[in-house]
Structures are given as structure tokens and as C-alpha cells.
Design a protein around this motif. Sequence first.
Motif, short mmCIF file in Angstrom:
data_model
loop_
_atom_site.label_atom_id
_atom_site.label_comp_id
_atom_site.label_asym_id
_atom_site.label_seq_id
_atom_site.Cartn_x
_atom_site.Cartn_y
_atom_site.Cartn_z
N MET A 186 0.84 -1.21 0.00
CA MET A 186 0.00 0.00 0.00
C MET A 186 0.87 1.25 0.00
O MET A 186 1.83 1.34 0.76
N ASP A 187 0.57 2.21 -0.86
CA ASP A 187 1.34 3.44 -0.97
C ASP A 187 0.79 4.46 0.02
O ASP A 187 -0.18 5.18 -0.27
N TRP A 188 1.40 4.53 1.20
CA TRP A 188 0.92 5.43 2.23
C TRP A 188 1.25 6.88 1.91
O TRP A 188 0.61 7.80 2.41
N LYS A 189 2.29 7.13 1.06
CA LYS A 189 2.61 8.51 0.69
C LYS A 189 1.50 9.14 -0.14
O LYS A 189 1.12 10.29 0.06
N THR A 190 0.96 8.36 -1.08
CA THR A 190 -0.17 8.86 -1.87
C THR A 190 -1.39 9.10 -0.99
O THR A 190 -2.12 10.07 -1.14
N PHE A 191 -1.58 8.19 -0.03
CA PHE A 191 -2.69 8.32 0.90
C PHE A 191 -2.55 9.59 1.74
O PHE A 191 -3.51 10.31 1.97
N GLN A 192 -1.31 9.87 2.18
CA GLN A 192 -1.07 11.07 2.95
C GLN A 192 -1.26 12.33 2.11
O GLN A 192 -1.77 13.35 2.59
N ALA A 193 -0.85 12.27 0.84
CA ALA A 193 -1.03 13.43 -0.04
C ALA A 193 -2.50 13.74 -0.26
O ALA A 193 -2.91 14.90 -0.35
N LEU A 194 -3.32 12.70 -0.34
CA LEU A 194 -4.75 12.92 -0.52
C LEU A 194 -5.39 13.57 0.70
O LEU A 194 -6.25 14.44 0.60
N LEU A 195 -4.93 13.13 1.88
CA LEU A 195 -5.51 13.66 3.10
C LEU A 195 -4.94 15.01 3.51
O LEU A 195 -5.51 15.67 4.38
N SER A 196 -3.83 15.41 2.92
CA SER A 196 -3.23 16.69 3.31
C SER A 196 -4.14 17.86 2.96
O SER A 196 -4.07 18.92 3.58
N GLY A 197 -5.02 17.69 1.93
CA GLY A 197 -5.95 18.75 1.58
C GLY A 197 -7.02 18.97 2.63
O GLY A 197 -7.64 20.04 2.69
N VAL A 198 -7.27 17.97 3.47
CA VAL A 198 -8.29 18.11 4.51
C VAL A 198 -7.81 19.04 5.61
O VAL A 198 -8.61 19.67 6.31
N ASN A 199 -6.51 19.13 5.78
CA ASN A 199 -5.94 19.88 6.90
C ASN A 199 -6.33 21.36 6.87
O ASN A 199 -6.59 21.96 7.92
N LYS A 200 -6.41 21.97 5.70
CA LYS A 200 -6.72 23.40 5.62
C LYS A 200 -8.19 23.69 5.84
O LYS A 200 -8.57 24.85 6.04
N TYR A 201 -9.05 22.68 5.79
CA TYR A 201 -10.47 22.89 6.06
C TYR A 201 -10.86 22.46 7.47
O TYR A 201 -12.03 22.55 7.84
N SER A 202 -9.90 21.97 8.26
CA SER A 202 -10.19 21.42 9.58
C SER A 202 -10.04 22.48 10.65
O SER A 202 -9.39 23.52 10.46
N THR A 203 -10.62 22.19 11.81
CA THR A 203 -10.43 23.03 12.99
C THR A 203 -9.13 22.62 13.68
O THR A 203 -8.38 21.76 13.18
N ALA A 204 -8.84 23.23 14.82
CA ALA A 204 -7.62 22.88 15.56
C ALA A 204 -7.65 21.42 16.01
O ALA A 204 -6.64 20.71 15.93
N PHE A 205 -8.82 20.97 16.46
CA PHE A 205 -8.95 19.56 16.87
C PHE A 205 -8.76 18.63 15.67
O PHE A 205 -8.17 17.56 15.80
N GLY A 206 -9.25 19.03 14.51
CA GLY A 206 -9.08 18.22 13.32
C GLY A 206 -7.62 18.10 12.89
O GLY A 206 -7.17 17.04 12.44
N ARG A 207 -6.86 19.18 13.05
CA ARG A 207 -5.44 19.13 12.70
C ARG A 207 -4.67 18.23 13.67
O ARG A 207 -3.76 17.49 13.27
N ILE A 208 -5.04 18.30 14.94
CA ILE A 208 -4.40 17.41 15.92
C ILE A 208 -4.75 15.96 15.61
O ILE A 208 -3.90 15.06 15.68
N TRP A 209 -6.01 15.71 15.25
CA TRP A 209 -6.42 14.34 14.90
C TRP A 209 -5.63 13.83 13.71
O TRP A 209 -5.17 12.68 13.70
N LEU A 210 -5.45 14.65 12.69
CA LEU A 210 -4.71 14.22 11.51
C LEU A 210 -3.25 13.96 11.85
O LEU A 210 -2.64 13.00 11.33
#
Length: 286
Positions: free
Chosen positions: A1-25
Motif C-alpha cells: 500500500m502506498d501510504w505517501k499517496t494516501f497522505q497526499a490525498l488527506l493533506s488537503g483536509v488539513n486546511k479545512y479542519s479546525t484545531a482539533f481536526g489538525r491534531i487528529w490528523l
Amino acid sequence: MDWKTFQALLSGVNKYSTAFGRIWLSVVFVFRVMVYVVAAERVWGDEQKDFDCNTKQPGCANVCYDHFFPISHIRLWALQLIFVTCPSFMVVMHVAYRDDRERKYRAKHGETAKLYNNTGKKHGGLWWTYLISLFVKTAIEVVFLYLLHWVYDSFYLPRLVKCEVSPCPNQVDCYIGHPTEKKVFTYFMVGASALCIVLNICEIVYLISKRVARCANKIKRRNRNVAVHHSDYHDDPFNTTNQPMPTIEEKESPPPFKGTLPSFQPATLKLHDKIRASAPNLSSMS
């Protein structure tokens, strides 16, 4: 499994998240994905070969391993990470949908026209999408923790298991490879999952409380505006709808007439005499 691609996909969620969401990520990638990729996969490398049973009966070791480990910890955690992070893509897709609507609206009404002030701001439907994704992530975490506890009867891994499954001729003792390491990693991954559940609950409470506070401020502001408008209406000098009618006081009322009016009779008699003097014929006719 390519976890780098998976991380790149989820990195876009970080800018739409709250402070708790960034800590969760951060917790997901640092304490779960990295631990999974760097250490856990090696500990659970080929665990079936490390599962030794004190019998040479063909198929006995395979059947006993399948009985005690119907699904491997490492594969269960991989599924958990995939399912837990998938709801975050709901937010990314919703923002992409808003961006597409904004692009079409500008193409139709001009570049200066705006349909949204900020397509990534959590208002309206995006707020509900974000909140639903949090509930889904929390539910998935709880379900996988329950499955891990139910499949293995606890989070504890014993060193020795006793197997009586056919085709084993009798009760067979089987030994798990690297039991202490596996137990430590199991507790660590369970603790990280519990921490993610707590962060999701905190974010849900934060979003709901912030929304309730915003609605309460709007209601207070609206009531204040209505009260100011109502007071201005009553203070208007030209508004006489609610002003009391003036009453005539008793001292200002005219005095009552008593008896006859003698002061007016002489004037009347003098006028009659003048008429008779100027027209004597009228008196004879009468």
C-alpha cells in the motif's frame, strides 16, 4: 500500500479542519500510520511461521492459527486506517463541488461575481458535511475497537494457546511468536485509536457549541434591533396613536347658567323700540 499517496490525498483536509481536526490528523499519521509502516508490519511480518505447535499433524497448525487469528492485527489496522480516513474525503469533495459552482457562476455573471465568500468556510451544507464526517469517523473507530476485542476476546495476547480443533489429534499447545512486542503494539494502537475518538468528540462539541453561540448572538442582535425600533416609534413626536386624549379639567369648564339673563333683555327692548319708532305703520299692522 502506498501510504505517501494516501497522505497526499488527506493533506488537503488539513486546511479545512479546525484545531482539533489538525491534531487528529497529526495523531493519525504520526502515531498510527508511521508506527504501522515502520514497526508494526515487521513485527507481524510472517506470523504464521512463528506460530509453533507441538505436533506434526498436517494441517493442525494452520487450523489452530486460523481459529485463534481469524484476521491478522496488522490487516485489521490497515482496514481501520482506510475506513477512518475516508469520511474526510467527504469534506474535500464538498469543497470541490463548491469551487465548481463558483467557477460556473463567475463564468455566467462575470469575474467579479461571487456565489460564496469562501468556499472552504464551514457554513451551511459544508458545516453539516463536516459534522457528519466526524460522527462517521467516531463510529468507525468504535466499531473496529469492538471487533478487535471481540475477535481476540481481549486486547491481551497470551504466550501459549491450547487448541482442540480437528484435525488435531488431541489438545495441542501452540506458541505465538513475539508475544510481548505484539502486545505492546496492540495496546499502543488501541490507545491511539481511543485518543482519536476523544479528539473527534471534542471537535463535535466544539462545532455544535460554536454554532449554538452564533445562533444565540443572532437572536440577541435581532431582539435588540426590534427593541430599538419599537422605542424610536414611541418617541416620534408625530406619532399620536398611543397618546392620551386631553381631558377638560373641572376648573376650566364654563360656569353653569343660573336663572334668566337680565343683562340681555334691555338690549332687546331698546332694539324693539327703535324698530317701532322707525316704522310706526308696522306696529299698527300688528
